[in-house]
Write an enzyme that holds these catalytic residues in place. Structure first.
Site, PDB file in Angstrom:
ATOM      1  N   SER A  92       0.837  -1.189   0.000  1.00 52.64           N
ATOM      2  CA  SER A  92       0.000   0.000   0.000  1.00 52.64           C
ATOM      3  C   SER A  92       0.875   1.242   0.000  1.00 52.64           C
ATOM      4  O   SER A  92       2.032   1.210   0.421  1.00 52.64           O
ATOM      5  CB  SER A  92      -0.892   0.022   1.239  1.00 52.64           C
ATOM      6  N   ASP A  93       0.309   2.351  -0.484  1.00 48.40           N
ATOM      7  CA  ASP A  93       0.923   3.637  -0.194  1.00 48.40           C
ATOM      8  C   ASP A  93       0.773   3.874   1.308  1.00 48.40           C
ATOM      9  O   ASP A  93      -0.013   3.206   1.982  1.00 48.40           O
ATOM     10  CB  ASP A  93       0.266   4.750  -1.006  1.00 48.40           C
ATOM     11  N   TRP A  94       1.517   4.830   1.827  1.00 53.58           N
ATOM     12  CA  TRP A  94       1.576   5.016   3.272  1.00 53.58           C
ATOM     13  C   TRP A  94       0.209   5.441   3.822  1.00 53.58           C
ATOM     14  O   TRP A  94      -0.333   6.471   3.444  1.00 53.58           O
ATOM     15  CB  TRP A  94       2.666   6.016   3.610  1.00 53.58           C
ATOM     16  N   GLY A 144      -2.463   3.937   3.097  1.00 58.49           N
ATOM     17  CA  GLY A 144      -3.388   3.822   1.983  1.00 58.49           C
ATOM     18  C   GLY A 144      -4.209   2.554   1.956  1.00 58.49           C
ATOM     19  O   GLY A 144      -4.888   2.283   0.965  1.00 58.49           O
TER      20      GLY A 144
END
Length: 817
Positions: free
Chosen positions: A225-227, A229
């Protein structure tokens, strides 16, 4: 450890140990499992450097390379691959194993705040360069993490908005760089986007992560995931998200253990996710890496030289009335807000603490001698008031009301802070603390000063005990700090030159946002008026040549917010007009992350677009201006005459910037130059355009279509000759169009290109191979090359394609996904 041992290793792991590897332990790493000898996987942000484990502000110094759009402008696969290899060394210097890069989202609009970080408006140019970057990086044992998958073409409400894109547009435009990264680059990592795609968060979109990425494309690397996210437990794991970042776990950990026990997540699915993470750890060496974690600044001469060379090759010469390269003699007026300030990178997670910054003035002074130069600032282009610099003493409190005695005191180097993870020497909870910062400020001028303050959290600023800027009492979410901070609050104060004033800033964490950020920034400035422009015009009139350095900076071109428009900020247009009126031999050097409107274009002698070329910015720009290097860049994005010409500009807010949680890609496949072709709009400068200091001629197009009917492939050859008087390079570009399309298709689409460098008078034959996908469109759920005629056009920009050839096939050809 051999790959065949991973199953055995998995068999030895407890459920809790397996689950532990599917979430970060902290902001940048996974937990180690000492019992089994499993090391710690560490990642670091990119893509124009390797920041390491530090904050977005400060930290161990790193090499700053040209940003994504600058690499896009090089059109040079070999150079981008070389940069990938250099970045691998940078990642290793920060004790990490994977780089969170490259960024390959498409330039859908001209106002996306993150366009600077991405390569291009075109999927093939983006895909070619991304594959080269990944190959260069991973050849050195460092994993790439291509991002953001998928539909992140705007920074507005990006953590919640749904990008609504039809499958054809996804397949033909937005997914191609990711597809190539998997199939050709064999990327070891993919990062999901914050946004939803067609109503489902990318981090839990099973069609995207499993059906397309793994089953159709064959991705074997991990998906993270993005941070902050990811937003669920079973949904993300079952959909195909291996890794939740950052740590400590939010939706995994004990919640995932329970989900496996109840059957919400099948044991086999969990095993697949953990096996993928272990395989990537093995590829990067993290599995057996038990070294002490050490970061160091690795300022290499070869990296300096590479960055300088790449910066020059990225520079695009947009206009030249014969004034460039500069002559060996004559007085030069160096003017503008970017003349003595080195604009080397954009803002957001791509920013880092560079080894150094070379400004254009410094580069020219080294190349020509400072005695030939005069200087005037002329105008400002900052978005926020200039940062307060100098030491701040910071007291930390283990509460949010600054009460009691501080639990820790430290010093920071300026008036900004980005708090994450380890705050106040670990003596405060990073999500629940307050701080008081003190600084002595000596005024450099007498008069009214603007004091600016913004924060993710609550903040207020006092000057000699008087509240001047209040971002506490009525804090409202705005566009700073990745949309987690308020907009800048401005207060006015009268100061006297030479007098010292006490600046006190108070901060407290507020309601936690999506990204869990605590941050603040303070600045102080004195507005420049017409007198500064007049002074610049005066020195321009006294010089033989005037060079105006204008554009934007990382406050404008930044992750977290889109641009309000594409005019030059502040009074820079007015400055250029005044200088050009005073001296017709005026050169404009732009530094931006994308197009700008140029109402003064006809009144200046030359225009260069230098982007944000990294720490060697001033030297690279000086090399091009003096002719020590040629301007090797070609536009990776169309420059429109005006903002409303661009594909995403619409009276319908649902198309851009979005409405009611949705942004609809109504233009479909007609983005970039395809849009301008469809609507008959003449751009200011077309996609692929760029001048050289020499001239080239293209001739003798030929097509080998012997296999076109059998498998849809063909090869186009063209002769390229340098007809000028000095060495140089050009980019041969090939576009394909279907003569009588079954589906509505663009008039032409870039399908192949070659960067060609030749000595004066030299010639060569360039081969441009085309596979079946170069002719195919996505039709009824699959790729199909339709029966009928096709035209290939060859030239040096989307608007300059003098050579053409025809092909024809008798039958449809269906291709695998």
């Amino acid at each position: 450890m051999a790959l065949t041992d991973l199953d055995a290793l998995l068999n030895q792991m407890t459920l809790e140990e397996q689950v532990s590897l599917l979430s970060g332990e902290d902001f940048w790493s996974l937990p180690e499992i000492k019992r089994l000898g499993i090391g710690k996987l560490r990642v670091t942000d990119g893509p124009n450097g390797a920041r390491g484990g530090g904050s977005l502000i400060g930290g161990v110094k790193s090499a700053s390379f040209p940003v994504g759009i600058a690499l896009g402008a090089t059109w040079n696969r070999d150079l981008v691959s070389e940069i990938g290899g250099a970045l691998a060394a940078e990642v290793k210097s920060k004790g990490a194993h994977m780089l969170l890069a490259p960024t390959v989202n498409i330039h859908r609009s001209v106002t996306n705040g993150r366009n600077f970080e991405c390569y291009s408006e075109d999927p093939i140019l983006t895909a070619e360069l991304a594959t080269a970057y990944i190959t260069g990086l991973q050849a050195e044992g460092v994993g790439a993490t291509i991002k953001h998958f998928a539909g992140n073409e705007s920074e507005i409400e990006r953590t919640t908005i749904s990008s609504d894109v039809d499958e054809r547009a996804l397949r033909e435009v937005y997914l191609i760089p990711f597809e190539w990264a998997v199939k050709k680059g064999e990327t070891w990592g993919v990062m999901t986007a914050y946004n939803k795609l067609n109503g489902t968060f990318a981090s839990e979109n099973e069609w995207l992560l499993t059906t397309v990425l793994r089953e159709q494309w064959g991705h074997e690397g991990l998906v993270m995931s993005d941070w902050f996210g990811s937003h669920s437990t079973a949904e993300t794991v079952n959909a195909g998200l291996d890794l939740e970042m950052p740590g400590p776990p939010r939706d995994r950990g004990e919640a995932l253990v329970e989900a496996v026990k109840t059957g919400a997540v099948p044991e086999q699915t969990l095993r697949e996710r953990v096996g993928t993470v272990l395989a990537v750890m093995q590829r990067t060496g993290a599995l057996d890496d038990h070294r002490e974690f050490i970061e160091h600044a690795d300022d290499r001469e070869e990296h300096r030289a590479l960055i300088r060379r790449a910066g020059a090759e990225a520079t695009v010469l947009l206009k030249n009335d014969g004034i460039l390269p500069l002559t060996a003699t004559g007085k030069i007026a160096v003017i503008g807000p970017n003349a003595k300030t080195a604009q080397i990178m954009g803002g957001g997670s791509a920013q880092l603490n560079p080894h150094y910054r070379i400004s254009p003035f410094e580069g020219l002074a080294t190349a020509l001698g400072e005695g030939r130069l005069s200087y005037a600032h002329g105008a400002t282009n900052y978005r926020y008031e200039p940062l307060l610099t100098g030491a701040f003493e910071v007291d930390y409190f283990a509460n949010t009301d600054l009460s009691g005695e501080p639990v820790h005191t430290e010093t920071q180097e300026d008036g900004q802070a980005f708090w994450a993870g380890y705050v106040g020497a670990g003596k405060v909870d990073p999500k629940h603390f307050s701080a008081r910062m003190r600084h002595r400020y000596e005024a450099q001028q007498t008069g009214a000063h603007r004091v600016g303050l913004f924060s993710a959290g609550l903040s207020r600023l006092y000057v000699d005990g008087v509240l001047v800027a209040d971002a506490w009492s009525h804090w409202t979410a705005g566009h700073t700090f990745f949309e987690q901070g308020c907009d800048e609050v401005i207060g006015m104060v009268d100061l006297e030159k030479g007098k010292s004033y006490e600046i006190v800033i108070e901060f407290a964490t507020g309601q936690e946002g999506t990204l869990g950020i605590a941050a603040m920034r303070s600045g102080i400035g004195v507005p420049l008026g017409r007198e500064a422009i007049d002074a610049a015009a005066e020195i321009a009139g006294e010089a033989d040549t005037a060079i105006v350095f204008v554009g934007r900076n990382g406050e404008w071109d930044s992750e977290g917010s889109d641009l309000p428009d594409i005019t030059l900020p502040g009074r820079q247009d007015e400055l250029i007009e005044a200088v050009a009126s005073a001296n017709p031999r005026t050169i404009v050097v732009l530094q931006t992350g994308g197009p700008v409107e140029m109402p003064w274009l006809e009144r200046v002698s030359a225009v260069l677009e230098a982007w944000y070329p990294g720490q060697e910015a001033g030297n690279a720009i000086a090399d091009v201006l003096t002719g020590a290097a040629e301007p090797g860049g070609r536009l990776p994005q169309t420059f429109p005459v005006k903002w409303l010409d661009n594909p995403a500009h619409s009276q319908n807010r649902e198309v851009y910037p979005g409405q009611d949680g949705h942004v609809r890609y109504a233009e479909g496949v007609f983005i970039g130059y395809r849009h301008y072709d469809k609507h008959g709009i003449a751009p200011l400068f077309p996609f692929g355009f760029g001048l050289s200091y020499t001239q080239f001629a293209l001739s003798d197009p030929a097509v080998d279509e012997t296999r076109f009917e059998a498998d849809g492939s063909a090869t186009v050859s063209v002769t390229v000759e340098n007809t000028g008087s000095r060495p140089g390079s050009t980019v041969v570009q090939l576009y394909v169009g279907e003569d009588t399309p079954v589906l509505e298709r663009p008039e032409k689409e870039l399908k192949a290109f070659a960067k060609v460098r030749l000595d004066a008078g030299a010639r060569t034959v360039v081969q441009l191979p085309l596979d079946a996908r170069a002719f195919a469109s996505f039709d009824k759920g699959g790729w199909r090359v339709h029966a009928g005629g096709y035209t290939v056009r060859v030239g040096t920009s989307a608007a300059d394609l003098p050579l053409s050839a025809a092909l024809h096939r008798d039958s449809n050809l269906d291709l695998p996904l």
